[in-house]
Write a protein that holds these residues in place. Structure first.
Motif, PDB file in Angstrom:
ATOM      1  N   SER A  28      -1.468  27.284  19.821  1.00  0.00           N
ATOM      2  CA  SER A  28      -1.090  26.397  21.107  1.00  0.00           C
ATOM      3  C   SER A  28      -2.113  26.067  21.611  1.00  0.00           C
ATOM      4  N   ASN A  31      -3.852  23.281  19.492  1.00  0.00           N
ATOM      5  CA  ASN A  31      -3.135  22.044  19.997  1.00  0.00           C
ATOM      6  C   ASN A  31      -3.380  21.465  21.246  1.00  0.00           C
ATOM      7  N   ARG A  39      -1.777  17.534  16.005  1.00  0.00           N
ATOM      8  CA  ARG A  39      -1.274  18.634  16.193  1.00  0.00           C
ATOM      9  C   ARG A  39      -1.180  19.172  14.683  1.00  0.00           C
ATOM     10  N   THR A  41       0.656  22.104  12.528  1.00  0.00           N
ATOM     11  CA  THR A  41       1.860  23.051  12.343  1.00  0.00           C
ATOM     12  C   THR A  41       1.488  24.332  11.929  1.00  0.00           C
ATOM     13  N   SER A  42       2.496  25.211  11.990  1.00  0.00           N
ATOM     14  CA  SER A  42       2.594  26.685  11.277  1.00  0.00           C
ATOM     15  C   SER A  42       3.798  26.855  10.782  1.00  0.00           C
ATOM     16  N   ASP A  48       1.148  33.347  16.782  1.00  0.00           N
ATOM     17  CA  ASP A  48       0.376  32.120  17.498  1.00  0.00           C
ATOM     18  C   ASP A  48      -1.140  32.642  17.555  1.00  0.00           C
ATOM     19  N   SER A  64      -1.301  24.260   7.090  1.00  0.00           N
ATOM     20  CA  SER A  64      -1.047  23.590   8.327  1.00  0.00           C
ATOM     21  C   SER A  64      -1.014  22.277   8.089  1.00  0.00           C
ATOM     22  N   TRP A  65      -0.113  21.493   8.445  1.00  0.00           N
ATOM     23  CA  TRP A  65      -0.312  19.949   8.559  1.00  0.00           C
ATOM     24  C   TRP A  65      -0.742  19.250   9.800  1.00  0.00           C
ATOM     25  N   LEU A  67      -1.064  16.486  11.768  1.00  0.00           N
ATOM     26  CA  LEU A  67      -0.057  15.186  12.612  1.00  0.00           C
ATOM     27  C   LEU A  67      -0.878  14.338  13.556  1.00  0.00           C
ATOM     28  N   GLY A  70       0.762  13.769  16.739  1.00  0.00           N
ATOM     29  CA  GLY A  70       2.106  15.063  16.775  1.00  0.00           C
ATOM     30  C   GLY A  70       3.158  14.727  15.699  1.00  0.00           C
ATOM     31  N   PRO A  73       2.397  13.051   9.371  1.00  0.00           N
ATOM     32  CA  PRO A  73       1.339  13.885   8.613  1.00  0.00           C
ATOM     33  C   PRO A  73       0.062  12.848   7.981  1.00  0.00           C
TER      34      PRO A  73
END
Length: 166
Positions: A28, A31, A39, A41-42, A48, A64-65, A67, A70, A73
């Motif tokens: 977090s 991000n 952003r 992802t997970s 976290d 993790s992508w 983005l 946000g 991809p």
């Protein structure tokens, strides 16, 4: 074949290393650094915070992508840490879709005014697309600006190109 490129940048943050680590060792927090550009992802249920108990050095934590905005991809990161030192930093060497090599080292050093946070990035693109160094440097400048906004502080070193690495 492309060659690897690198840069380094540093900021002095007006908070002690323990407080900075509390933010930068979480997805977090990462991000928040990258917003609103990107952003990460997970997988559902992923903790976290990065802790030594969760990290096996050299073993992929998860995919993790990345983005754009946000939503879109644009890249993936098989997030792999080879070193994790709580309160001091980490060294990431991850496999990515568009990079032959991706290495991100972040260090936190105590300073009389708070914490010196330094990022060293080494990457080797699969394709020699123009502007990649400038794009990555801009993303990390943005990340440092967001950290300085959160903690207070000042830039110590703008991204310096260390030259191509063969």
């Amino acid at each position: 074949m492309t060659s690897a490129q690198r840069f380094t940048l540093s900021s002095l943050l007006s908070a002690p290393p323990e407080q900075v680590w509390e933010r930068v060792s979480t997805l977090s927090g990462v991000n928040a650094e990258m917003a609103p550009w990107f952003r990460m992802t997970s997988p559902p249920g992923t903790e976290d915070r990065l802790t030594p108990e969760r990290v096996v050095p050299g073993q992929r934590l998860f995919r993790s992508w990345l983005l754009l905005g946000g939503l879109l991809p644009v890249e993936f990161d098989d997030l792999t840490l080879v070193r994790l030192e709580p309160g001091r930093g980490f060294l990431e060497r991850s496999r990515m879709a568009l990079q032959r090599t991706w290495e991100h080292e972040r260090t936190l050093e105590p300073h009389a005014e708070g914490t010196v946070l330094t990022d060293r990035v080494l990457f080797e693109p699969l394709l020699p697309l123009p502007g990649q160094w400038a794009l990555f440097a801009a993303v990390f400048r943005h990340r440092h600006a967001r950290l300085r906004h959160h903690f207070g502080g000042r830039a110590l070193a703008a991204p310096r190109r260390s030259g191509d690495v063969r």
